[in-house]
Design a protein around this motif. Sequence first.
Motif, PDB file in Angstrom:
ATOM      1  N   GLY A  10       0.834  -1.193   0.000  1.00  0.00           N
ATOM      2  CA  GLY A  10       0.000   0.000   0.000  1.00  0.00           C
ATOM      3  C   GLY A  10       0.866   1.240   0.000  1.00  0.00           C
ATOM      4  N   TRP A  11       0.419   2.290   0.671  1.00  0.00           N
ATOM      5  CA  TRP A  11       1.114   3.577   0.635  1.00  0.00           C
ATOM      6  C   TRP A  11       2.551   3.442   1.144  1.00  0.00           C
ATOM      7  N   LEU A  12       2.738   2.841   2.298  1.00  0.00           N
ATOM      8  CA  LEU A  12       4.096   2.693   2.834  1.00  0.00           C
ATOM      9  C   LEU A  12       4.830   1.544   2.165  1.00  0.00           C
ATOM     10  N   GLY A  13       4.169   0.409   1.997  1.00  0.00           N
ATOM     11  CA  GLY A  13       4.816  -0.767   1.415  1.00  0.00           C
ATOM     12  C   GLY A  13       5.358  -0.523   0.024  1.00  0.00           C
ATOM     13  N   LEU A  14       4.597   0.193  -0.805  1.00  0.00           N
ATOM     14  CA  LEU A  14       5.047   0.489  -2.162  1.00  0.00           C
ATOM     15  C   LEU A  14       6.265   1.403  -2.144  1.00  0.00           C
ATOM     16  N   ASN A  15       6.214   2.458  -1.327  1.00  0.00           N
ATOM     17  CA  ASN A  15       7.357   3.377  -1.250  1.00  0.00           C
ATOM     18  C   ASN A  15       8.602   2.687  -0.697  1.00  0.00           C
ATOM     19  N   LEU A  16       8.412   1.805   0.268  1.00  0.00           N
ATOM     20  CA  LEU A  16       9.521   1.017   0.798  1.00  0.00           C
ATOM     21  C   LEU A  16      10.120   0.136  -0.292  1.00  0.00           C
ATOM     22  N   ALA A  17       9.271  -0.525  -1.058  1.00  0.00           N
ATOM     23  CA  ALA A  17       9.744  -1.395  -2.136  1.00  0.00           C
ATOM     24  C   ALA A  17      10.561  -0.624  -3.164  1.00  0.00           C
ATOM     25  N   LYS A  18      10.104   0.583  -3.516  1.00  0.00           N
ATOM     26  CA  LYS A  18      10.833   1.408  -4.487  1.00  0.00           C
ATOM     27  C   LYS A  18      12.247   1.712  -3.995  1.00  0.00           C
ATOM     28  N   VAL A  19      12.376   2.074  -2.713  1.00  0.00           N
ATOM     29  CA  VAL A  19      13.694   2.418  -2.168  1.00  0.00           C
ATOM     30  C   VAL A  19      14.572   1.176  -2.101  1.00  0.00           C
ATOM     31  N   LEU A  20      14.006   0.041  -1.725  1.00  0.00           N
ATOM     32  CA  LEU A  20      14.780  -1.206  -1.675  1.00  0.00           C
ATOM     33  C   LEU A  20      15.324  -1.568  -3.057  1.00  0.00           C
ATOM     34  N   ILE A  21      14.507  -1.381  -4.085  1.00  0.00           N
ATOM     35  CA  ILE A  21      14.963  -1.650  -5.460  1.00  0.00           C
ATOM     36  C   ILE A  21      16.134  -0.748  -5.810  1.00  0.00           C
ATOM     37  N   GLU A  22      16.037   0.534  -5.435  1.00  0.00           N
ATOM     38  CA  GLU A  22      17.130   1.479  -5.696  1.00  0.00           C
ATOM     39  C   GLU A  22      18.419   1.061  -5.001  1.00  0.00           C
ATOM     40  N   LYS A  23      18.284   0.360  -3.876  1.00  0.00           N
ATOM     41  CA  LYS A  23      19.447  -0.075  -3.100  1.00  0.00           C
ATOM     42  C   LYS A  23      19.872  -1.504  -3.473  1.00  0.00           C
ATOM     43  N   ASN A  24      19.399  -1.971  -4.615  1.00  0.00           N
ATOM     44  CA  ASN A  24      19.798  -3.260  -5.199  1.00  0.00           C
ATOM     45  C   ASN A  24      19.320  -4.482  -4.416  1.00  0.00           C
ATOM     46  N   PHE A  25      18.208  -4.346  -3.708  1.00  0.00           N
ATOM     47  CA  PHE A  25      17.563  -5.517  -3.129  1.00  0.00           C
ATOM     48  C   PHE A  25      16.648  -6.138  -4.175  1.00  0.00           C
ATOM     49  N   GLU A  26      16.453  -7.441  -4.076  1.00  0.00           N
ATOM     50  CA  GLU A  26      15.420  -8.096  -4.876  1.00  0.00           C
ATOM     51  C   GLU A  26      14.134  -8.045  -4.074  1.00  0.00           C
ATOM     52  N   VAL A  27      13.057  -7.535  -4.680  1.00  0.00           N
ATOM     53  CA  VAL A  27      11.810  -7.340  -3.938  1.00  0.00           C
ATOM     54  C   VAL A  27      10.652  -8.042  -4.641  1.00  0.00           C
ATOM     55  N   ILE A  28       9.928  -8.817  -3.853  1.00  0.00           N
ATOM     56  CA  ILE A  28       8.666  -9.399  -4.294  1.00  0.00           C
ATOM     57  C   ILE A  28       7.567  -8.738  -3.466  1.00  0.00           C
ATOM     58  N   GLY A  29       6.609  -8.139  -4.137  1.00  0.00           N
ATOM     59  CA  GLY A  29       5.525  -7.458  -3.435  1.00  0.00           C
ATOM     60  C   GLY A  29       4.187  -8.077  -3.771  1.00  0.00           C
ATOM     61  N   THR A  30       3.267  -8.079  -2.818  1.00  0.00           N
ATOM     62  CA  THR A  30       1.963  -8.682  -3.073  1.00  0.00           C
ATOM     63  C   THR A  30       0.882  -7.626  -3.250  1.00  0.00           C
ATOM     64  N   LYS A  31      -0.065  -7.960  -4.115  1.00  0.00           N
ATOM     65  CA  LYS A  31      -1.279  -7.164  -4.296  1.00  0.00           C
ATOM     66  C   LYS A  31      -2.441  -8.137  -4.426  1.00  0.00           C
ATOM     67  N   THR A  32      -3.649  -7.619  -4.275  1.00  0.00           N
ATOM     68  CA  THR A  32      -4.825  -8.486  -4.300  1.00  0.00           C
ATOM     69  C   THR A  32      -5.568  -8.428  -5.634  1.00  0.00           C
ATOM     70  N   SER A  33      -4.977  -7.744  -6.635  1.00  0.00           N
ATOM     71  CA  SER A  33      -5.615  -7.658  -7.949  1.00  0.00           C
ATOM     72  C   SER A  33      -4.557  -7.594  -9.040  1.00  0.00           C
ATOM     73  N   GLU A  34      -4.960  -7.960 -10.243  1.00  0.00           N
ATOM     74  CA  GLU A  34      -4.057  -7.895 -11.393  1.00  0.00           C
ATOM     75  C   GLU A  34      -3.647  -6.455 -11.681  1.00  0.00           C
ATOM     76  N   LYS A  35      -4.558  -5.525 -11.484  1.00  0.00           N
ATOM     77  CA  LYS A  35      -4.252  -4.117 -11.690  1.00  0.00           C
ATOM     78  C   LYS A  35      -3.143  -3.667 -10.744  1.00  0.00           C
ATOM     79  N   GLY A  36      -3.211  -4.123  -9.507  1.00  0.00           N
ATOM     80  CA  GLY A  36      -2.177  -3.790  -8.530  1.00  0.00           C
ATOM     81  C   GLY A  36      -0.827  -4.377  -8.898  1.00  0.00           C
ATOM     82  N   ILE A  37      -0.824  -5.585  -9.439  1.00  0.00           N
ATOM     83  CA  ILE A  37       0.418  -6.243  -9.850  1.00  0.00           C
ATOM     84  C   ILE A  37       1.089  -5.460 -10.975  1.00  0.00           C
TER      85      ILE A  37
END
Length: 265
Positions: A10-37
């Motif tokens: 969501g609001w925090l989880g998505l922003n956290l994922a973006k920063v982790l990607i920038e820092k070269n982490f591999e990130v798998i994130g979950t959503k409850t819809s295809e649109k979210g994916i």
Amino acid sequence: MNKIGIIGCGWLGLNLAKVLIEKNFEVIGTKTSEKGILKLNKFKIKGILFKIDNGKILGEIDFFKKIDQLIISIPPSIKNYDKSIETLLKLVNENINIKKTHFLSSISVYGKNGNKIFENSQIYPETKNAKLLSNAEKKFLNLNSSVAIIRLGGLIGCDRHPIFSLINKKINNPKGYINFIHKTDAIKLIIYLIKTPKINGIINCVSPFHANRKKYYIEIAKKLNLKKPVFNNKEKNLRKINSNKINLKKLFNYTVDNLLIDFNK
């Protein structure tokens, strides 16, 4: 341990994922819809369909075997929250490759307790959501693997601030203090805990800047060109939520020191 799973982007989880990607982490994130994916994939986050409905899992669970650490960022307001937590606990315990779990909770579990509050202070959850979080915390602390319970202060950021919903209401507790955390600093703390696997247990994530609520909201309203707030003077709760588990200010310096926010952040 660079493979991170985030349940709830969501609001925090998505922003956290973006920063982790920038820092070269591999990130798998979950959503409850295809649109979210699709939204996650745009940011190079591997999106997974994952939903728990009354204890039953809809979507993929194989990603639990592919991650080193797990972040759980789901609101207690979702339907059948207790059953969802029980299902997640079982999945984490079944996957021994998950070395550490980070459960995002809230300072609401403290209720109106005391003046100076630290991680070892007694909790007095009052609302339904606070009670659900408190119960979930207890269960996660009994995990077979390491766990960090991150009690977040009121989350604010460039597109999120409580004044937007309070400006047409009477704001309670004007003589009290704010206990907020800017999303930039919340993310910095979570990443610090990811990189420091030995730090576990309960951690308060609240800015050390505890301004008077009345002065703070008046100043924020001015900065945003909103009408002057109106206050309800009946309540007086002087709690300040701090951390004695980690010296947050010393460890990584708060990006937003006084929370009179630069709304471009």
